[in-house]
Design a protein around this motif. Sequence first.
Motif, PDB file in Angstrom:
ATOM      1  N   ALA A 106      -6.324 -14.875  -8.642  1.00  0.00           N
ATOM      2  CA  ALA A 106      -7.563 -14.713  -7.868  1.00  0.00           C
ATOM      3  C   ALA A 106      -7.775 -13.268  -7.415  1.00  0.00           C
ATOM      4  O   ALA A 106      -8.908 -12.840  -7.215  1.00  0.00           O
ATOM      5  CB  ALA A 106      -7.532 -15.641  -6.651  1.00  0.00           C
ATOM      6  N   ARG A 107      -6.679 -12.538  -7.221  1.00  0.00           N
ATOM      7  CA  ARG A 107      -6.759 -11.158  -6.705  1.00  0.00           C
ATOM      8  C   ARG A 107      -5.932 -10.225  -7.593  1.00  0.00           C
ATOM      9  O   ARG A 107      -4.892  -9.723  -7.163  1.00  0.00           O
ATOM     10  CB  ARG A 107      -6.196 -11.087  -5.276  1.00  0.00           C
ATOM     11  N   PRO A 108      -6.393 -10.018  -8.834  1.00  0.00           N
ATOM     12  CA  PRO A 108      -5.570  -9.209  -9.767  1.00  0.00           C
ATOM     13  C   PRO A 108      -5.282  -7.801  -9.257  1.00  0.00           C
ATOM     14  O   PRO A 108      -4.271  -7.195  -9.612  1.00  0.00           O
ATOM     15  CB  PRO A 108      -6.401  -9.182 -11.051  1.00  0.00           C
ATOM     16  N   GLU A 109      -6.140  -7.303  -8.376  1.00  0.00           N
ATOM     17  CA  GLU A 109      -5.942  -5.934  -7.875  1.00  0.00           C
ATOM     18  C   GLU A 109      -4.707  -5.828  -6.977  1.00  0.00           C
ATOM     19  O   GLU A 109      -4.215  -4.728  -6.704  1.00  0.00           O
ATOM     20  CB  GLU A 109      -7.206  -5.445  -7.147  1.00  0.00           C
ATOM     21  N   THR A 110      -4.170  -6.982  -6.497  1.00  0.00           N
ATOM     22  CA  THR A 110      -3.004  -6.905  -5.602  1.00  0.00           C
ATOM     23  C   THR A 110      -1.733  -6.502  -6.348  1.00  0.00           C
ATOM     24  O   THR A 110      -0.690  -6.321  -5.735  1.00  0.00           O
ATOM     25  CB  THR A 110      -2.761  -8.233  -4.852  1.00  0.00           C
ATOM     26  N   ALA A 111      -1.829  -6.362  -7.664  1.00  0.00           N
ATOM     27  CA  ALA A 111      -0.700  -5.786  -8.405  1.00  0.00           C
ATOM     28  C   ALA A 111      -0.451  -4.350  -7.943  1.00  0.00           C
ATOM     29  O   ALA A 111       0.664  -3.846  -8.030  1.00  0.00           O
ATOM     30  CB  ALA A 111      -0.980  -5.823  -9.908  1.00  0.00           C
ATOM     31  N   VAL A 112      -1.493  -3.708  -7.444  1.00  0.00           N
ATOM     32  CA  VAL A 112      -1.330  -2.320  -6.983  1.00  0.00           C
ATOM     33  C   VAL A 112      -1.847  -2.079  -5.570  1.00  0.00           C
ATOM     34  O   VAL A 112      -1.446  -1.122  -4.907  1.00  0.00           O
ATOM     35  CB  VAL A 112      -2.015  -1.303  -7.944  1.00  0.00           C
ATOM     36  N   ARG A 113      -2.720  -2.952  -5.081  1.00  0.00           N
ATOM     37  CA  ARG A 113      -3.304  -2.713  -3.746  1.00  0.00           C
ATOM     38  C   ARG A 113      -2.782  -3.716  -2.736  1.00  0.00           C
ATOM     39  O   ARG A 113      -2.450  -4.841  -3.094  1.00  0.00           O
ATOM     40  CB  ARG A 113      -4.824  -2.884  -3.812  1.00  0.00           C
ATOM     41  N   ASP A 114      -2.783  -3.314  -1.471  1.00  0.00           N
ATOM     42  CA  ASP A 114      -2.346  -4.232  -0.413  1.00  0.00           C
ATOM     43  C   ASP A 114      -3.193  -5.495  -0.428  1.00  0.00           C
ATOM     44  O   ASP A 114      -4.431  -5.418  -0.475  1.00  0.00           O
ATOM     45  CB  ASP A 114      -2.526  -3.583   0.973  1.00  0.00           C
ATOM     46  N   TYR A 115      -2.521  -6.632  -0.348  1.00  0.00           N
ATOM     47  CA  TYR A 115      -3.261  -7.894  -0.208  1.00  0.00           C
ATOM     48  C   TYR A 115      -3.923  -7.907   1.170  1.00  0.00           C
ATOM     49  O   TYR A 115      -5.085  -8.297   1.306  1.00  0.00           O
ATOM     50  CB  TYR A 115      -2.275  -9.054  -0.369  1.00  0.00           C
ATOM     51  N   ARG A 116      -3.168  -7.477   2.178  1.00  0.00           N
ATOM     52  CA  ARG A 116      -3.747  -7.278   3.519  1.00  0.00           C
ATOM     53  C   ARG A 116      -3.400  -5.875   3.968  1.00  0.00           C
ATOM     54  O   ARG A 116      -2.228  -5.562   4.166  1.00  0.00           O
ATOM     55  CB  ARG A 116      -3.147  -8.264   4.527  1.00  0.00           C
ATOM     56  N   ASP A 117      -4.408  -5.066   4.089  1.00  0.00           N
ATOM     57  CA  ASP A 117      -4.171  -3.685   4.494  1.00  0.00           C
ATOM     58  C   ASP A 117      -3.774  -3.662   5.971  1.00  0.00           C
ATOM     59  O   ASP A 117      -4.528  -4.128   6.829  1.00  0.00           O
ATOM     60  CB  ASP A 117      -5.463  -2.884   4.260  1.00  0.00           C
ATOM     61  N   ARG A 118      -2.567  -3.135   6.249  1.00  0.00           N
ATOM     62  CA  ARG A 118      -2.105  -3.074   7.645  1.00  0.00           C
ATOM     63  C   ARG A 118      -2.233  -1.671   8.215  1.00  0.00           C
ATOM     64  O   ARG A 118      -1.604  -1.335   9.218  1.00  0.00           O
ATOM     65  CB  ARG A 118      -0.640  -3.510   7.748  1.00  0.00           C
ATOM     66  N   GLY A 119      -2.920  -0.808   7.498  1.00  0.00           N
ATOM     67  CA  GLY A 119      -3.104   0.562   7.984  1.00  0.00           C
ATOM     68  C   GLY A 119      -1.826   1.371   7.947  1.00  0.00           C
ATOM     69  O   GLY A 119      -1.646   2.296   8.750  1.00  0.00           O
ATOM     70  N   ASP A 120      -0.920   1.023   7.026  1.00  0.00           N
ATOM     71  CA  ASP A 120       0.366   1.747   6.977  1.00  0.00           C
ATOM     72  C   ASP A 120       0.186   3.217   6.646  1.00  0.00           C
ATOM     73  O   ASP A 120      -0.595   3.579   5.772  1.00  0.00           O
ATOM     74  CB  ASP A 120       1.264   1.106   5.900  1.00  0.00           C
ATOM     75  N   ARG A 121       0.961   4.041   7.349  1.00  0.00           N
ATOM     76  CA  ARG A 121       1.025   5.468   6.990  1.00  0.00           C
ATOM     77  C   ARG A 121       2.429   5.704   6.463  1.00  0.00           C
ATOM     78  O   ARG A 121       3.309   6.181   7.186  1.00  0.00           O
ATOM     79  CB  ARG A 121       0.728   6.319   8.226  1.00  0.00           C
ATOM     80  N   TRP A 122       2.654   5.266   5.217  1.00  0.00           N
ATOM     81  CA  TRP A 122       3.984   5.310   4.612  1.00  0.00           C
ATOM     82  C   TRP A 122       4.539   6.717   4.627  1.00  0.00           C
ATOM     83  O   TRP A 122       3.780   7.675   4.462  1.00  0.00           O
ATOM     84  CB  TRP A 122       3.925   4.806   3.158  1.00  0.00           C
ATOM     85  N   ARG A 123       5.841   6.823   4.760  1.00  0.00           N
ATOM     86  CA  ARG A 123       6.463   8.155   4.750  1.00  0.00           C
ATOM     87  C   ARG A 123       6.419   8.747   3.343  1.00  0.00           C
ATOM     88  O   ARG A 123       6.622   8.038   2.354  1.00  0.00           O
ATOM     89  CB  ARG A 123       7.925   8.073   5.198  1.00  0.00           C
ATOM     90  N   THR A 124       6.161  10.031   3.267  1.00  0.00           N
ATOM     91  CA  THR A 124       6.234  10.767   2.003  1.00  0.00           C
ATOM     92  C   THR A 124       7.007  12.053   2.289  1.00  0.00           C
ATOM     93  O   THR A 124       7.432  12.270   3.420  1.00  0.00           O
ATOM     94  CB  THR A 124       4.819  11.131   1.481  1.00  0.00           C
ATOM     95  N   GLY A 125       7.158  12.897   1.270  1.00  0.00           N
ATOM     96  CA  GLY A 125       7.827  14.178   1.501  1.00  0.00           C
ATOM     97  C   GLY A 125       9.291  14.131   1.089  1.00  0.00           C
ATOM     98  O   GLY A 125       9.808  13.089   0.675  1.00  0.00           O
TER      99      GLY A 125
END
Length: 457
Positions: A278-297
């Motif tokens: 039903a939600r093929p885009e969830t292979a790459v996108r958040d199913y529920r966006d929680r506003g995460d600011r994931w660490r990078t660097g």
Amino acid sequence: MNVAVVLYTSDLRVHDHPPLRAALSSCDRVVPLFVRDRAVDAAGFAAPNRLAFLADCLAGLHDALRERGGRLVLRSGDTVAEVCALVRECDADEVHMAAGVSGYAHAREEGLRTALEAEGRRLYVHGAVVTAVDPGAVLPAGSDHFAVFTPYFRRWTELPPRAVAAAPRTVRVPDGIGSDPLPRRRSVTGVSPGLAPGGEREARELLRRWLRAGLSRYEDSHDDLAGDATSRLSPHLHFGTLSPAEAVHRARAAGGPGAEAFVRQICWRDFHHQVLAARPETAVRDYRDRGDRWRTGAAAEEETEAWKEGRTGYPVVDAAMRQLRHEGWMHNRGRLLTASFLTKTLYVDWRTGARHFLDLLVDGDLANNQLNWQWVAGTGTDTRPNRVLNPVRQGLRHDPAGRYVHRWVPELAGLDAPQVHEPWRLPAAERARYAYPDRIVELADGLDRFRRGRGAG
Ligand code: FAD
């Protein structure tokens, strides 16, 4: 003579195979076809462990078809173009295949339907081949999928299961159809040394042994990391050398509490498939966006490398990550706690972890991998998105004697439980005897990063 093509995808078997049965009942000649599609490879399928396992599965399928008077035809290229070329070559009236759930599978089905209909031929797409129950068969009122497992499980259990189809006795393939040579497992490089063998014969034997000797202990032991008391059927379910519907039927026939617990896990598999369908885009996108600011660097990258290589300094995390590398498979409890460690303690984007798992897992698939990662990261269907698994408590609970750590982290083999789960607590002189890394992060700091990043407070 009328001819059908059976396009094999993630369903590499002859037992309980509705597309093959349907083709054989309407046509007197059938061409079983597998296409090595460059687009599938490019999308990340072509990891050595899966390629090696696939080679076993194709060889097994070819043998099973030969025993029935047929054979497997292998072609390479774009699936739609290859199917159309073959259909013209053997003048087939119809093509049968299993329904898939990914965005790619939907596009492939649409492309095939349009191309075949333009030539006056028909495509039949069969549900409940890759999954036990068709994703569209269990729907809540007013929505295209269930977002929560428990109500899905209830409805899924109420549905009368489809009957299991016997393997055909005879498969007659028209003469003169050319095939590419089948790939060989030994020509794939970079394969995990402990990778299990593939193929339908192997799958059926594993299921038989599991029902006889493993299932009854499943409910109590499925989380025991060292006991290794799960079925290990996931690669076979992924490649379709085992039918999930048949696994459900046979587990229920075997009976006992283990059977229901096992069937519930197969339902989890269907659950994730219906979400992805039903939600093929969830292979790459958040199913529920929680506003995460994931660490990078740089620091996050270094820690991620340590996680991948099994040198985080948390023994149970490192044991599981090393099992993954060695076997191309990891215990479910290990998957849960390593994914939680990456996304909640290191607070690194779930996509980074999911990619690493897909690079190594022999059972790696979009529905189960991406949506389990999202479940653990709290961006998916988990109703408690901020839960964090503490790796020390996980180790003490699910590896109380430390045997799992001893198996995969030999540097700590001389250290007994419970200390083996917290080597940093040893007096410095004793600690120095073990050539094992220091912790890359303290748990309290990890929790802090997660809370600040997510705004979970
Ligand atoms: P058993 O415990 O014997 O279960 C029987 C079958 O049920 C499995 O073979 C599997 O098909 C299904 N199943 C069990 N648990 C789950 C689950 N949580 N979700 C969906 N299906 C389940 N499973 C995959 O098949 N492919 C993946 O790429 C994958 N990635 C995962 C990533 C993460 C972060 C997590 C937490 C889980 C993942 N799983 C994946 C689910 C699960 O870990 C494996 O299916 C299971 O460990 C396979 O071992 P088994 O066959 O012995 O399972």
